[in-house]
Design a protein around this motif. Sequence first.
Motif, PDB file in Angstrom:
ATOM      1  N   TYR A 297       0.805  -1.228   0.000  1.00  0.00           N
ATOM      2  CA  TYR A 297       0.000   0.000   0.000  1.00  0.00           C
ATOM      3  C   TYR A 297       0.838   1.279   0.000  1.00  0.00           C
ATOM      4  N   THR A 298       2.163   1.138   0.059  1.00  0.00           N
ATOM      5  CA  THR A 298       3.013   2.328  -0.086  1.00  0.00           C
ATOM      6  C   THR A 298       3.636   2.379  -1.479  1.00  0.00           C
ATOM      7  N   PHE A 299       4.474   1.424  -1.806  1.00  0.00           N
ATOM      8  CA  PHE A 299       5.130   1.432  -3.109  1.00  0.00           C
ATOM      9  C   PHE A 299       4.140   1.277  -4.256  1.00  0.00           C
ATOM     10  N   LEU A 300       3.076   0.505  -4.024  1.00  0.00           N
ATOM     11  CA  LEU A 300       2.144   0.200  -5.113  1.00  0.00           C
ATOM     12  C   LEU A 300       0.745   0.763  -4.875  1.00  0.00           C
ATOM     13  N   GLY A 301       0.569   1.523  -3.793  1.00  0.00           N
ATOM     14  CA  GLY A 301      -0.777   1.954  -3.440  1.00  0.00           C
ATOM     15  C   GLY A 301      -0.909   3.450  -3.181  1.00  0.00           C
ATOM     16  N   GLU A 302      -2.000   3.786  -2.512  1.00  0.00           N
ATOM     17  CA  GLU A 302      -2.381   5.191  -2.326  1.00  0.00           C
ATOM     18  C   GLU A 302      -1.540   5.920  -1.284  1.00  0.00           C
ATOM     19  N   TYR A 303      -0.766   5.189  -0.474  1.00  0.00           N
ATOM     20  CA  TYR A 303       0.008   5.836   0.585  1.00  0.00           C
ATOM     21  C   TYR A 303       1.476   6.019   0.194  1.00  0.00           C
ATOM     22  N   PHE A 304       1.756   6.036  -1.102  1.00  0.00           N
ATOM     23  CA  PHE A 304       3.129   6.142  -1.591  1.00  0.00           C
ATOM     24  C   PHE A 304       3.814   7.399  -1.076  1.00  0.00           C
ATOM     25  N   LEU A 305       3.156   8.534  -1.203  1.00  0.00           N
ATOM     26  CA  LEU A 305       3.810   9.814  -0.961  1.00  0.00           C
ATOM     27  C   LEU A 305       3.874  10.182   0.514  1.00  0.00           C
ATOM     28  N   TRP A 306       2.775  10.006   1.243  1.00  0.00           N
ATOM     29  CA  TRP A 306       2.695  10.518   2.612  1.00  0.00           C
ATOM     30  C   TRP A 306       2.525   9.454   3.678  1.00  0.00           C
ATOM     31  N   GLY A 307       2.303   8.200   3.300  1.00  0.00           N
ATOM     32  CA  GLY A 307       2.100   7.157   4.295  1.00  0.00           C
ATOM     33  C   GLY A 307       0.755   7.281   4.994  1.00  0.00           C
ATOM     34  N   ARG A 308       0.532   6.430   5.970  1.00  0.00           N
ATOM     35  CA  ARG A 308      -0.744   6.454   6.693  1.00  0.00           C
ATOM     36  C   ARG A 308      -0.813   7.600   7.697  1.00  0.00           C
ATOM     37  N   GLY A 309       0.334   8.073   8.150  1.00  0.00           N
ATOM     38  CA  GLY A 309       0.323   9.130   9.148  1.00  0.00           C
ATOM     39  C   GLY A 309       0.409   8.592  10.561  1.00  0.00           C
ATOM     40  N   LEU A 310       0.040   9.430  11.541  1.00  0.00           N
ATOM     41  CA  LEU A 310       0.167   9.097  12.943  1.00  0.00           C
ATOM     42  C   LEU A 310      -1.208   9.000  13.606  1.00  0.00           C
ATOM     43  N   GLY A 311      -1.257   8.251  14.700  1.00  0.00           N
ATOM     44  CA  GLY A 311      -2.471   8.199  15.500  1.00  0.00           C
ATOM     45  C   GLY A 311      -3.189   6.876  15.487  1.00  0.00           C
ATOM     46  N   MET A 312      -3.022   6.112  14.403  1.00  0.00           N
ATOM     47  CA  MET A 312      -3.723   4.832  14.294  1.00  0.00           C
ATOM     48  C   MET A 312      -2.816   3.673  14.714  1.00  0.00           C
ATOM     49  N   SER A 313      -3.452   2.581  15.131  1.00  0.00           N
ATOM     50  CA  SER A 313      -2.713   1.343  15.361  1.00  0.00           C
ATOM     51  C   SER A 313      -2.514   0.668  14.009  1.00  0.00           C
ATOM     52  N   LEU A 314      -1.283   0.510  13.601  1.00  0.00           N
ATOM     53  CA  LEU A 314      -1.017  -0.060  12.285  1.00  0.00           C
ATOM     54  C   LEU A 314      -1.523  -1.488  12.164  1.00  0.00           C
ATOM     55  N   ALA A 315      -1.524  -2.234  13.275  1.00  0.00           N
ATOM     56  CA  ALA A 315      -2.023  -3.607  13.225  1.00  0.00           C
ATOM     57  C   ALA A 315      -3.501  -3.630  12.858  1.00  0.00           C
ATOM     58  N   SER A 316      -4.257  -2.639  13.345  1.00  0.00           N
ATOM     59  CA  SER A 316      -5.695  -2.583  13.054  1.00  0.00           C
ATOM     60  C   SER A 316      -5.946  -2.115  11.630  1.00  0.00           C
ATOM     61  N   THR A 317      -5.279  -1.039  11.219  1.00  0.00           N
ATOM     62  CA  THR A 317      -5.514  -0.505   9.875  1.00  0.00           C
ATOM     63  C   THR A 317      -5.004  -1.451   8.793  1.00  0.00           C
ATOM     64  N   ASP A 318      -3.962  -2.210   9.106  1.00  0.00           N
ATOM     65  CA  ASP A 318      -3.396  -3.137   8.120  1.00  0.00           C
ATOM     66  C   ASP A 318      -4.045  -4.506   8.181  1.00  0.00           C
ATOM     67  N   ASP A 319      -5.015  -4.680   9.090  1.00  0.00           N
ATOM     68  CA  ASP A 319      -5.761  -5.928   9.213  1.00  0.00           C
ATOM     69  C   ASP A 319      -4.822  -7.121   9.389  1.00  0.00           C
ATOM     70  N   VAL A 320      -3.966  -7.012  10.419  1.00  0.00           N
ATOM     71  CA  VAL A 320      -2.968  -8.043  10.675  1.00  0.00           C
ATOM     72  C   VAL A 320      -3.493  -9.012  11.731  1.00  0.00           C
ATOM     73  N   ASP A 321      -3.366 -10.287  11.455  1.00  0.00           N
ATOM     74  CA  ASP A 321      -3.749 -11.335  12.405  1.00  0.00           C
ATOM     75  C   ASP A 321      -2.547 -11.636  13.281  1.00  0.00           C
ATOM     76  N   TYR A 322      -2.573 -11.144  14.531  1.00  0.00           N
ATOM     77  CA  TYR A 322      -1.439 -11.308  15.434  1.00  0.00           C
ATOM     78  C   TYR A 322      -1.917 -11.837  16.767  1.00  0.00           C
ATOM     79  N   ASP A 323      -0.967 -12.261  17.573  1.00  0.00           N
ATOM     80  CA  ASP A 323      -1.262 -12.787  18.899  1.00  0.00           C
ATOM     81  C   ASP A 323      -1.825 -11.673  19.776  1.00  0.00           C
ATOM     82  N   PRO A 324      -3.061 -11.798  20.287  1.00  0.00           N
ATOM     83  CA  PRO A 324      -3.659 -10.732  21.086  1.00  0.00           C
ATOM     84  C   PRO A 324      -2.906 -10.430  22.369  1.00  0.00           C
ATOM     85  N   THR A 325      -2.068 -11.371  22.813  1.00  0.00           N
ATOM     86  CA  THR A 325      -1.288 -11.106  24.024  1.00  0.00           C
ATOM     87  C   THR A 325      -0.246 -10.030  23.788  1.00  0.00           C
ATOM     88  N   GLU A 326       0.005  -9.691  22.521  1.00  0.00           N
ATOM     89  CA  GLU A 326       0.943  -8.616  22.196  1.00  0.00           C
ATOM     90  C   GLU A 326       0.366  -7.252  22.547  1.00  0.00           C
TER      91      GLU A 326
END
Length: 430
Positions: A297-326
């Motif tokens: 989503y950066t090199f090939l997507g809409e966030y190439f120039l400015w990225g996602r920015g600050l304030g959000m949890s990247l795990a949530s916005t990127d829809d990552v399946d991770y260990d909830p104990t983290e």
Amino acid sequence: MSVFKRIYFNFFVFVYLLYALFNKGIAYSYLSEVLIVVGLLMVLWDLRSYEFVWDKRMALLTLFMLMATLYIGRGILEGYGIVDVVRDSVVFNYIIFAFIVYYFKDALPYLKQRLITIYKWYPLCMCCFFLLSSYSTFFRELIIFGDQRIFLYKFGDMGVHLFIASIFLLNGYINMPKRFLILQWILIAYLFLIVSSYSRSGMISFIIPMGVFFLLTKNRALKQQMIKLIKYAPLIVILAMPLYLSTNLEENFQGRSLSIQQLKENAVSIFSSGEEGTTLSDNKVWRLVWWARIVDYTFLGEYFLWGRGLGMSLASTDDVDYDPTEGNLRSPHSFHMTVLARFGVPIFFLWLYWMYLHLRNIRRPDLDPFMLVLLSISFSFLINASFDVFLEGPMGAMPFWIFVGLVYAEESFGNASAREVAGSVAFNKN
């Protein structure tokens, strides 16, 4: 040096000591933030005597801090909580520590000596802390700041600090009688076994920079000493093994524990995918999947120039399946990927360019021996930051940017030889 500047200097070193020894246990003390605010006020108060050398590296660091500040406004305008936005902005704002080091230009030898002294006692202190928390429930559960146990330590971070203690010891900046020197290496071996049991990034953050230093140092006597130490390494490990096996550390959230089998699995998993479904394999897979999404989503997507920015949890916005104990993951366990995700491709490439500029002198044949040590330490930090949440918080960022500032201040103002660095106890009281 004025009285107030001397007080701040001592406070500066004291806070570094606390972060080196207690790590995550004092993450919520906010001492590093206090140090930054007071340091900036001190610099402004004494601005006439403050100076630093402006070059491409410093220009890039200034740009990174400026971008982080601008992104705070973007995050607030996008509706994210100010606490979350500011917390994410420190990815770059801890760079201020590199500029604060310049404020101590008239006390550089003393600053280096104080840091060396901290690492002289680091192995012994960490061993005592481990044993206390292993066999005493009171110390194991002791909480002073926030909701973190005071003796809770990230093992990847420990690998870096252990490398610093070892490289100072090898180069003769730490002096001690021979019998204590042997004990020191046994304690380092003991801590390295613990680090290697729990953290692959900590393991390679020690081994790879040590190998690079061995290849690049022009000191033949030191190389012979390192070869001799490698020959005795099996004996040192055997002497450290009873202490290692008797340490009663709890199994971590990834199922890793202190054992010979765990050491073997961690070492092998660095070079292979491991058995599918195991925690070591799964831990590697979800990182790679996450990093691939960020690249997409950066090199090939809409966030190439400015990225996602600050304030959000990247795990949530990127829809990552991770260990909830983290917990609520805000970083993809790689500082470089965090920069790419939050700031976009242009800033990411500038970050890579800064790393190149910072480390490029490491291969210079005429490089000062102490500078080779400092750059090797920087390399160790950057390796661990590539595979763990490290430079995003004060436990890793404060020491890293202090060493970066020390590299640049040493280039600009440091006239002390390696012997003066090792033995100086003079303090400018003018």
